[in-house]
Scaffold this active site. Structure first.
Site, PDB file in Angstrom:
ATOM      1  N   TRP A  31       0.849  -1.459   0.237  1.00 27.82           N
ATOM      2  CA  TRP A  31       0.373   0.117  -0.073  1.00 27.82           C
ATOM      3  C   TRP A  31       0.770   1.217   0.123  1.00 27.82           C
ATOM      4  CZ3 TRP A  31      -2.113   2.826   5.028  1.00 27.82           C
ATOM      5  CH2 TRP A  31      -1.061   3.083   5.557  1.00 27.82           C
ATOM      6  N   GLU A 170       0.889  -3.341  12.369  1.00 23.83           N
ATOM      7  CA  GLU A 170       1.098  -4.623  12.177  1.00 23.83           C
ATOM      8  C   GLU A 170       1.153  -5.669  13.006  1.00 23.83           C
ATOM      9  OE1 GLU A 170       3.520  -3.952   8.907  1.00 23.83           O
ATOM     10  OE2 GLU A 170       2.479  -4.662   7.551  1.00 23.83           O
TER      11      GLU A 170
END
Ligand code: IFM
Length: 469
Positions: A31, A170
């Site tokens: 991304w 994450e």
């Protein structure tokens, strides 16, 4: 050196997370485009278009990927390579423990939102309506369709929830003790989904009725689906506590506070708190510890006024200083394990009125690869996202250029060490040159246009320089 430039605009490629400098992430595309594309939109539109065409060429594969998981529309892979299949690893080596741990990061479905956002940003900056009509709208609508099929109505609360996702942070991959990966109602995702459903209407208006008919026919998109998107956009669930803190995801407030002092003393460098905790047989999933901006990432993408509108639309009312509160809350719980983190937080700190903090984070972000601040990762490849991000923060946060609307708006807030900044850029077919200090903006455009400087609209004539104080 990056994998995309004006010299290869016809090559089917986009920007790999680590440029062409090393083998980290095996040349995959993430991304990170979201941090990079605006630079190309403003400077080399054809190159930006090529990056988006890389995604369009893999739209069918994204449709297949969605179908494979029981969804509709297009679900782009978290890590993308040549043929558009999911390339994300399912296990990850922890160098601290020498163990291979499960890796659920393919659940970062928000990559599809980044692509939708990039389509809109590209169109808004370049006015390339042909791209939107021929490719962008189709891709955007298929992404909306994917998110609609992931949204489930809770009859009891009347709100929609999105489950089995991971946000940009994450470190949180699953609920403690859950047997599978994924979290529910990630605030960044739900805000961006609501934004995308709203923007779908603007995109249909922009491409006009005839192309709308054609695109709808091509992808068999019905009015009932559009009505459903509208409904979901107003009823997505967010979890907000009484202090106005928006939970990163449903259940976040139940996590344990980390003893930051203890870990700082013990390890000095605690960027990768996930690896540290795992090496101690603990899990970051149990703690309030983030790798990078997650909920706050929405404020990196959208103007605060847009987020205020989305929150209102969703029926939530927050304290007036909710951005400052959320920034304080999450910054104290973020270890900056990704170089992207400082770029985002330097913008947010400025939004929250903390100039010194912004400059400190920005300076660290600038040094990411120069000083290899992550201790050895630059050798595996430069960090393309943070490099482009630092250029953009100079233009947006400090020179104060806002390109999110229909005209350019300039509101400078240069760091105290900067006297002046000078640059050129393209916006909606006009080339601009700016020389900006905190109290004065000089501007020259190659065509007649309107800009907003220090909150006032200014009419520019072609090739006539104006100075605004
Ligand atoms: O996309 C990023 C992610 O946000 C953090 N880890 C590294 C990835 C590639 O740069």
């Amino acid at each position: 050196m990056v994998s995309i430039s004006p010299h290869n605009r016809d090559i089917d490629a986009s920007i790999t997370a680590r440029g062409l400098h090393g083998e980290a992430y095996r040349g995959h595309i993430f991304w990170d485009e979201l941090f990079i594309l605006p630079f190309y939109n403003l400077q080399m539109a054809e190159t930006a278009r090529a990056m988006l065409m890389y995604r369009y060429s893999r739209l069918d594969k994204a449709r297949e990927y969605a179908k494979e998981y029981g969804y509709m529309g297009a679900m782009f892979p978290w890590q993308s390579g040549s043929d558009g299949r999911e390339e994300t690893q399912s296990i990850h080596l922890n160098p601290l423990s020498g163990k291979w741990d499960p890796d659920h990061s393919s659940l970062q479905r928000h990559v599809s939102l980044a692509i939708a956002f990039n389509v809109w940003q590209y169109y808004n900056t370049t006015s390339d309506i042909r791209f939107l009509q021929d490719y962008g709208a189709e891709m955007f609508l298929e992404i909306c369709r994917f998110w609609a099929s992931k949204s489930k109505l809770n009859e009891a609360t009347g709100r929609y929830s999105i489950n089995k996702v991971m946000g940009p942070d994450e470190f949180h991959e699953q609920y403690p003790d859950a047997s599978e990966g994924g979290l529910k109602d990630n605030a960044y995702i739900n805000i961006m989904v609501s934004w995308a459903f709203g923007k779908a209407t603007d995109i249909l208006t922009a491409i006009g009725p005839e192309t709308t008919r054609k695109v709808k026919e091509k992808i068999c998109l019905t009015d009932d689906e559009l009505a459903l998107w509208n409904d979901i956009a107003k009823k997505l669930n967010l979890c907000i506590n009484k202090e106005g803190i928006i939970a990163q995801y449903d259940g976040y407030f139940d996590l344990i506070e980390l003893d930051w002092d203890y870990y700082r003393k013990k390890y000095t460098n605690i960027y990768r708190m996930d690896r540290i905790l795992k090496s101690e047989n603990l899990s970051p999933d149990e703690f309030k510890v983030a790798k990078q901006a997650d909920m706050l990432m929405a404020f990196y993408n959208l103007d605060k006024s847009e987020i205020d509108t989305i929150l209102q639309h969703l029926g939530y009312s927050l304290p007036a200083d909710y951005l400052q509160r959320n920034l304080d809350y999450y910054l104290q719980r973020t270890s900056h394990g990704s170089t992207l983190s400082r770029v985002v937080h330097s913008k947010l700190a400025m939004l929250a009125g903390n100039k010194d903090l912004s400059w400190q984070l920005y300076s660290e972000a600038l040094a990411s690869d120069f000083n290899d601040i992550q201790g050895g990762t630059t050798g595996e490849g430069i960090h393309a996202g943070v490099m482009a991000g630092t250029v953009l923060i100079a233009l947006t946060t400090y020179a104060g250029v806002n390109y999110n609307g229909s005209i350019l708006k300039i509101n400078p807030a240069l760091p105290s060490l900067w006297k002046m900044i000078e640059f050129g850029l393209n916006f909606k077919g006009v080339h601009y040159w700016f020389q900006i200090s905190n109290s004065r903006v000089k501007v020259l455009a190659d065509n007649k246009c309107i800009v907003e400087i220090f909150g006032k609209e200014v009419q520019l004539e072609a090739e006539i320089e104006k100075e605004i104080n």
